[in-house]
Design an enzyme around this catalytic site. Sequence first.
Site, PDB file in Angstrom:
ATOM      1  N   GLU A  59       0.814  -1.213   0.000  1.00 36.08           N
ATOM      2  CA  GLU A  59       0.000   0.000   0.000  1.00 36.08           C
ATOM      3  C   GLU A  59       0.849   1.266   0.000  1.00 36.08           C
ATOM      4  O   GLU A  59       0.466   2.288  -0.590  1.00 36.08           O
ATOM      5  CB  GLU A  59      -0.951   0.000   1.203  1.00 36.08           C
ATOM      6  CG  GLU A  59      -2.113  -0.987   1.095  1.00 36.08           C
ATOM      7  CD  GLU A  59      -1.735  -2.419   1.452  1.00 36.08           C
ATOM      8  OE1 GLU A  59      -0.575  -2.646   1.854  1.00 36.08           O
ATOM      9  OE2 GLU A  59      -2.605  -3.311   1.337  1.00 36.08           O
ATOM     10  N   GLN A  81      -7.491  -2.707  -1.000  1.00 36.21           N
ATOM     11  CA  GLN A  81      -8.476  -3.789  -0.993  1.00 36.21           C
ATOM     12  C   GLN A  81      -9.502  -3.599   0.125  1.00 36.21           C
ATOM     13  O   GLN A  81     -10.686  -3.850  -0.061  1.00 36.21           O
ATOM     14  CB  GLN A  81      -7.772  -5.128  -0.864  1.00 36.21           C
ATOM     15  CG  GLN A  81      -8.564  -6.261  -1.423  1.00 36.21           C
ATOM     16  CD  GLN A  81      -7.666  -7.391  -1.888  1.00 36.21           C
ATOM     17  OE1 GLN A  81      -7.110  -8.103  -1.066  1.00 36.21           O
ATOM     18  NE2 GLN A  81      -7.526  -7.563  -3.184  1.00 36.21           N
ATOM     19  N   PHE A  82      -9.027  -3.144   1.264  1.00 40.52           N
ATOM     20  CA  PHE A  82      -9.899  -2.742   2.374  1.00 40.52           C
ATOM     21  C   PHE A  82      -9.341  -1.431   2.923  1.00 40.52           C
ATOM     22  O   PHE A  82      -8.120  -1.249   2.973  1.00 40.52           O
ATOM     23  CB  PHE A  82      -9.912  -3.799   3.494  1.00 40.52           C
ATOM     24  CG  PHE A  82     -10.666  -5.045   3.145  1.00 40.52           C
ATOM     25  CD1 PHE A  82     -11.978  -5.229   3.580  1.00 40.52           C
ATOM     26  CD2 PHE A  82     -10.082  -6.027   2.367  1.00 40.52           C
ATOM     27  CE1 PHE A  82     -12.680  -6.386   3.236  1.00 40.52           C
ATOM     28  CE2 PHE A  82     -10.778  -7.178   2.025  1.00 40.52           C
ATOM     29  CZ  PHE A  82     -12.086  -7.363   2.467  1.00 40.52           C
ATOM     30  N   ALA A  83     -10.231  -0.560   3.359  1.00 35.33           N
ATOM     31  CA  ALA A  83      -9.787   0.731   3.889  1.00 35.33           C
ATOM     32  C   ALA A  83      -8.828   0.552   5.057  1.00 35.33           C
ATOM     33  O   ALA A  83      -7.932   1.382   5.274  1.00 35.33           O
ATOM     34  CB  ALA A  83     -11.001   1.545   4.333  1.00 35.33           C
ATOM     35  N   ASP A  84      -9.021  -0.535   5.804  1.00 31.91           N
ATOM     36  CA  ASP A  84      -8.151  -0.798   6.962  1.00 31.91           C
ATOM     37  C   ASP A  84      -6.672  -0.774   6.571  1.00 31.91           C
ATOM     38  O   ASP A  84      -5.820  -0.373   7.354  1.00 31.91           O
ATOM     39  CB  ASP A  84      -8.477  -2.168   7.559  1.00 31.91           C
ATOM     40  CG  ASP A  84      -9.963  -2.367   7.773  1.00 31.91           C
ATOM     41  OD1 ASP A  84     -10.382  -2.540   8.916  1.00 31.91           O
ATOM     42  OD2 ASP A  84     -10.731  -2.337   6.779  1.00 31.91           O
ATOM     43  N   PHE A  85      -6.379  -1.226   5.345  1.00 38.38           N
ATOM     44  CA  PHE A  85      -4.976  -1.339   4.938  1.00 38.38           C
ATOM     45  C   PHE A  85      -4.390  -0.006   4.492  1.00 38.38           C
ATOM     46  O   PHE A  85      -3.191   0.087   4.217  1.00 38.38           O
ATOM     47  CB  PHE A  85      -4.820  -2.391   3.834  1.00 38.38           C
ATOM     48  CG  PHE A  85      -5.369  -3.732   4.231  1.00 38.38           C
ATOM     49  CD1 PHE A  85      -5.200  -4.201   5.525  1.00 38.38           C
ATOM     50  CD2 PHE A  85      -6.072  -4.517   3.343  1.00 38.38           C
ATOM     51  CE1 PHE A  85      -5.717  -5.427   5.918  1.00 38.38           C
ATOM     52  CE2 PHE A  85      -6.592  -5.741   3.714  1.00 38.38           C
ATOM     53  CZ  PHE A  85      -6.419  -6.204   5.011  1.00 38.38           C
ATOM     54  N   HIS A 126     -11.134  -5.548   8.915  1.00 42.97           N
ATOM     55  CA  HIS A 126     -11.777  -5.437   7.607  1.00 42.97           C
ATOM     56  C   HIS A 126     -13.066  -4.620   7.671  1.00 42.97           C
ATOM     57  O   HIS A 126     -13.914  -4.730   6.794  1.00 42.97           O
ATOM     58  CB  HIS A 126     -12.091  -6.826   7.028  1.00 42.97           C
ATOM     59  CG  HIS A 126     -10.882  -7.608   6.631  1.00 42.97           C
ATOM     60  ND1 HIS A 126     -10.063  -8.221   7.548  1.00 42.97           N
ATOM     61  CD2 HIS A 126     -10.325  -7.855   5.414  1.00 42.97           C
ATOM     62  CE1 HIS A 126      -9.070  -8.821   6.925  1.00 42.97           C
ATOM     63  NE2 HIS A 126      -9.203  -8.618   5.633  1.00 42.97           N
TER      64      HIS A 126
END
Lengths: 325, 361
Positions: A59, A81-85, A126
């Site tokens: 990222e 892929q997920f905002a968390d990342f 996630h």
Amino acid sequence: MTTSYVEAIRAALGDALRDDPRVFIYGQDIAGSFGGAFKATKGLSELHPERVINAPICEDAITGVAIGAAIDGMRPVIEFQFADFASIAFNQLVNHAATTFWRTGRPCPLVARLPMGGTKGSGPFHCQMPEAWLSHHPGLVVVAPATVADAYWMLRDAIACDDPVIFCEHKYLYNHLRETGDPRLAERLPLGAAVVRRAGSDCTLVSYSAMLHECLSAAGVLEQEHGVSVEVIDLRCVRPLDTATILESVAKTGRVVVATEAWPFGGIPAEVVAVIASEAFHLLDAPPRRVCAVDTPIPVQPDLYAAHRPHAADIVEAVLETVRF
Amino acid sequence: MTPSRSIGDAMRLLAGRAGLSRELRLAHLRWALLARIVDDRLLTLYNSAQVPGNVFTSRGQEVLAAAMGVHLRAPGPGAIGDIFAPLIRDQAARLAFGETPLDVIRTHLGKVTGPMRGRDGNAHRGELAKGMLPMISHLGAMPSAVAGVLLARRLRGALAYPDSCIGITSIGDGGTATGALHEALNVIAIEKLPFVLVVANNQVSYSTFNDRSFACRDLVDRAIGYGLRGWSCDGTDAVDSLVAVGGAIAAARRGEGPQMVVASLLRLAGHGSHDDARYMPAELKARFGDGVELAQAAALAEGLIDQAGLDALLEELRALVRAAADTARGEANPDPERDDWRVLSTPDLLAMPGPTAEANP
């Protein structure tokens, strides 16, 4: 014909790739027949094989690449892929992308798409909501569309925007929210504008993203079961805030509740309440209230998850306490 | 100091030495000397409390940085030029790439006339229109941004092998420990970009020595792991640096993929002007020479320049820097009342969509 939220995003990406050769998409698992973890890019690499590019899991580098490409004249759209990342890319977003125009005078027109928000069974890593911590840093535009039409037009306008835009798209809405017709024919509101989704007179209810729909549901219950008229504002863009629309509504109602799916501390509702308290204290008939998630990491077990996230019933309760103050 | 070197490296050095023209050697010497003189002036300004913040000098790394600078092509009319993201000890390369001593000093003094307009200072400076990305402090962040520029140019069909523009940046031994650099080098190798990373192993990351920064035999061993071509050189030796860095840049221009040069040298000052570097062991200092002094001695010994010519060159460069300092000191500071303080390029998001300026055409 109906269009889902994720279909609107896919349409916006496809139309942007078609209309502007500067646009390219870079992210994990977005190309080929897979088309992204949520299928937001499905079919696009077949049409634009040079400009829909798979990245390794990185990222930070994905964002750095977008920054370099943006300042060299391209319009990169990156997908986490997920905002968390996005936390891995925090440095590049807040220290590099956000400071480039201010430091150099050169715009940095990139869009970072962040699939955010809770879905049942997805747990602590996630389901997060990144808008507050990214909004804290000057130099980023942070938007969170709640409707299919906004998913389309706000993404088109985010790509057209000369500044770095954090595009927070809610995963639950992807396939659960459908609207009739082609979003291309829907109303195109200004990117930075909040909008009144339901007019009312007794209390202002401010929200954004998926929580808007809980607010609209709550407003219906309040009207039908309690005779309370609620004005619902969809912020759409959480940084910068369209404070004029908020204050205009509070001037009418004198009461406000702000609802979010995110955590309470230092969140968007805290900022909205701060603006109202400092700019419109004399207009208030009751203390502003916030409705937020429980202030813990997000649980995976369905019963715990349901209790963690605010629902329409929580919003109804908060509005009733406010109007009865 | 003799860096580890393969037979291939040694053969390249022999072949490369013969290919270095007198003009290139003298240009290299000029930029290395100018960098040292600029740094000395910055320290004078710092010691007289005219610099807000610190000064980070290139002392000990001028020869390596100048070897980068003389092989780069600045953008110009009709030429897109190379993209260069310098770090804190690349003063000589910056100057060779087109940065003026005046802009260096303006930035250190926080003048509104400088490229950063007082908004950022010391080594965090660059001019995007001139192909120079301004670094952020977070080490490892710049290589992926350089990769982004190169990817943009590839998408526009602007990488013209075998004489392509290239992207180049540097990092120290300390910065090689960052995850950001790992991510970036992996992406750069996957995309086979015309990119050069110059690793200046100056033996110390602020006050932490190599044994606490990495555990591999030699940092150049990492190149093959990423899919980069590795080069080693003695960063205090002008010829060795010119051959290795020049060879890496030429290979990237030909389309042979990303390159990584690892230079061994010693930081001859503290981390910044605030650091007296008393922690530097005498044993380490004894192992390395001063590249600028060695380059002058070599130029004299090889007959590239005579003592009178060297003296005249030094006086010319000192006068240039003195004049730049005098000019910069007389220029305006930014005015907080007149600064627009804008962080967004878009004037009004409430008016968007609407006619927008073409950003970065």
